[in-house]
Design an enzyme around this catalytic site. Structure first.
Site, short mmCIF file in Angstrom:
data_model
loop_
_atom_site.label_atom_id
_atom_site.label_comp_id
_atom_site.label_asym_id
_atom_site.label_seq_id
_atom_site.Cartn_x
_atom_site.Cartn_y
_atom_site.Cartn_z
N ASP A 1 0.86 -1.34 -0.10
CA ASP A 1 0.01 -0.18 -0.03
C ASP A 1 0.81 1.09 0.09
O ASP A 1 2.15 1.24 0.34
CB ASP A 1 -1.00 -0.11 1.03
CG ASP A 1 -1.92 1.22 1.35
OD1 ASP A 1 -2.39 1.46 0.33
OD2 ASP A 1 -1.64 1.94 2.12
N SER A 2 0.49 2.37 -0.07
CA SER A 2 1.04 3.72 -0.20
C SER A 2 1.56 3.89 1.31
O SER A 2 2.31 4.74 1.33
CB SER A 2 0.18 4.79 -0.81
OG SER A 2 -1.07 4.77 -0.05
N CYS B 1 -4.04 -1.16 -2.13
CA CYS B 1 -4.29 0.30 -2.22
C CYS B 1 -5.12 0.54 -3.40
O CYS B 1 -5.01 0.01 -4.47
CB CYS B 1 -2.92 0.95 -2.65
SG CYS B 1 -2.75 2.78 -3.16
N THR C 1 -5.88 3.27 -5.13
CA THR C 1 -5.40 4.27 -6.15
C THR C 1 -4.59 3.32 -7.06
O THR C 1 -4.85 3.26 -8.27
CB THR C 1 -4.62 5.19 -5.60
OG1 THR C 1 -5.38 5.96 -4.43
CG2 THR C 1 -4.16 6.06 -6.59
N GLU D 1 -3.38 8.43 8.90
CA GLU D 1 -1.98 8.31 9.23
C GLU D 1 -1.60 8.84 10.64
O GLU D 1 -0.71 8.43 11.04
CB GLU D 1 -1.04 9.01 8.05
CG GLU D 1 -1.19 8.24 6.74
CD GLU D 1 -0.21 7.01 6.60
OE1 GLU D 1 0.95 7.03 7.06
OE2 GLU D 1 -0.58 6.32 5.71
N CYS E 1 -10.63 3.41 -0.25
CA CYS E 1 -9.27 3.63 0.07
C CYS E 1 -8.92 2.91 1.40
O CYS E 1 -9.80 2.76 2.36
CB CYS E 1 -9.44 5.13 0.34
SG CYS E 1 -7.66 5.58 1.03
N THR E 2 -7.99 2.29 1.23
CA THR E 2 -7.71 1.42 2.28
C THR E 2 -7.25 2.08 3.73
O THR E 2 -7.34 1.77 4.81
CB THR E 2 -6.28 0.66 2.08
OG1 THR E 2 -5.20 1.59 1.53
CG2 THR E 2 -6.58 -0.42 1.16
N HIS E 3 -7.33 3.49 3.89
CA HIS E 3 -7.16 4.38 5.00
C HIS E 3 -8.47 4.62 5.57
O HIS E 3 -8.62 4.83 6.77
CB HIS E 3 -6.46 5.72 4.75
CG HIS E 3 -5.06 5.46 4.53
ND1 HIS E 3 -4.49 4.82 3.41
CD2 HIS E 3 -3.99 6.06 5.19
CE1 HIS E 3 -3.11 5.20 3.56
NE2 HIS E 3 -2.79 5.78 4.57
N1 DGL Z 1 -3.89 3.71 0.31
C1 DGL Z 1 -4.37 4.45 -0.69
C2 DGL Z 1 -5.64 4.06 -1.35
O1 DGL Z 1 -6.34 3.02 -0.93
C3 DGL Z 1 -4.79 6.05 -0.16
C4 DGL Z 1 -3.73 6.79 0.27
C5 DGL Z 1 -3.02 7.48 -0.64
O2 DGL Z 1 -3.19 8.64 -1.41
O3 DGL Z 1 -1.96 7.22 -1.08
O4 DGL Z 1 -6.06 4.74 -2.33
#
Ligand code: DGL
Length: 207
Positions: free
Chosen positions: A11-12, A74, A76, A152, A184-186
């Site tokens: 993931d990011s 992720c 995105t 985060e 979005c995983t967050h």
């Molecule tokens: N983890 C990213 C997602 O699921 C979101 C966070 C980012 O913008 O990197 O899209």
């Protein structure tokens, strides 16, 4: 004999840990390698070429670590780069968009909201898949970029997070969505605040 190699998850940032937790619960016999690209988070405000390059590097790094499959945890990267990643490696590569769409299709009565990063919403990947499966479905989307730094930072609820959530989500609630995809995983980290704003009648779905 089962293949003893680990499953690679990337993931990011830390958001993909929500996916890793779900995978560990479902697959207790497996081991995992997790890569959170916290040096370059967020991906969601960057262009498609940049996201594809980052996702390519992550996939190849995990391959060099000897994983047997790659989970792109992720949204995105899944929305933008999944097809490309599948051409780079012989390993199976799984994204998170399709599972979220399937869960939303099971839950909805016809009006689905999608929240995610700017890049995920711009790709319209969720909308395309939802409409392809059920052309009668109404889809409304909203990018919620401030949710990523809040997650985060560990600001999972409280006044600031609730105010940001209300500002982003009021239009979806007013549009009468019955199901909301946390694309979005967050966002599952902020599920309590999101649920408070949307109300108990709206089903929250994550991949
Ligand atoms: N983890 C990213 C997602 O699921 C979101 C966070 C980012 O913008 O990197 O899209």
């Amino acid at each position: 004999m089962t293949d003893p190699r680990p499953i690679g998850v990337f993931d990011s940032g830390i958001g993909g840990l929500t996916v890793l937790r779900a995978l560990r619960d479902r697959l207790p016999g497996e081991s995992f390698v997790y890569l959170g690209d916290t040096a370059r988070v967020p991906y969601g405000t960057k262009g498609a070429d940049t996201v594809t390059r980052f996702a390519t590097e992550a996939t190849l790094l995990l391959e060099r670590r000897g994983v047997k499959a790659v989970v792109v945890a992720c949204n995105t990267a899944s929305a933008i780069a999944l097809d490309r990643l599948r051409t780079l490696t012989d390993l199976p590569v799984y994204g998170v968009i399709e599972p979220g769409v399937e869960a939303a299709l099971r839950a909805t009565r016809g009006r689905v909201g999608v929240i995610g990063t700017l890049a995920t919403l711009a790709s319209d990947r969720y909308g395309q898949l939802l409409r392809a499966a059920r052309p009668d479905i109404e889809v409304a989307g909203k990018a919620c970029p401030l949710f990523v730094p809040l997650a985060e930072e560990g600001w999972v609820d409280g006044g600031v997070t609730l105010a940001v959530a209300a500002t982003y989500l009021d239009e979806l609630r007013n549009a009468g969505v019955d199901t909301l995809i946390l694309g979005c995983t967050h966002y599952p980290i902020l599920k309590k605040a999101i649920g408070e704003v949307m109300g108990p009648e709206v089903q929250l779905v994550d991949s």
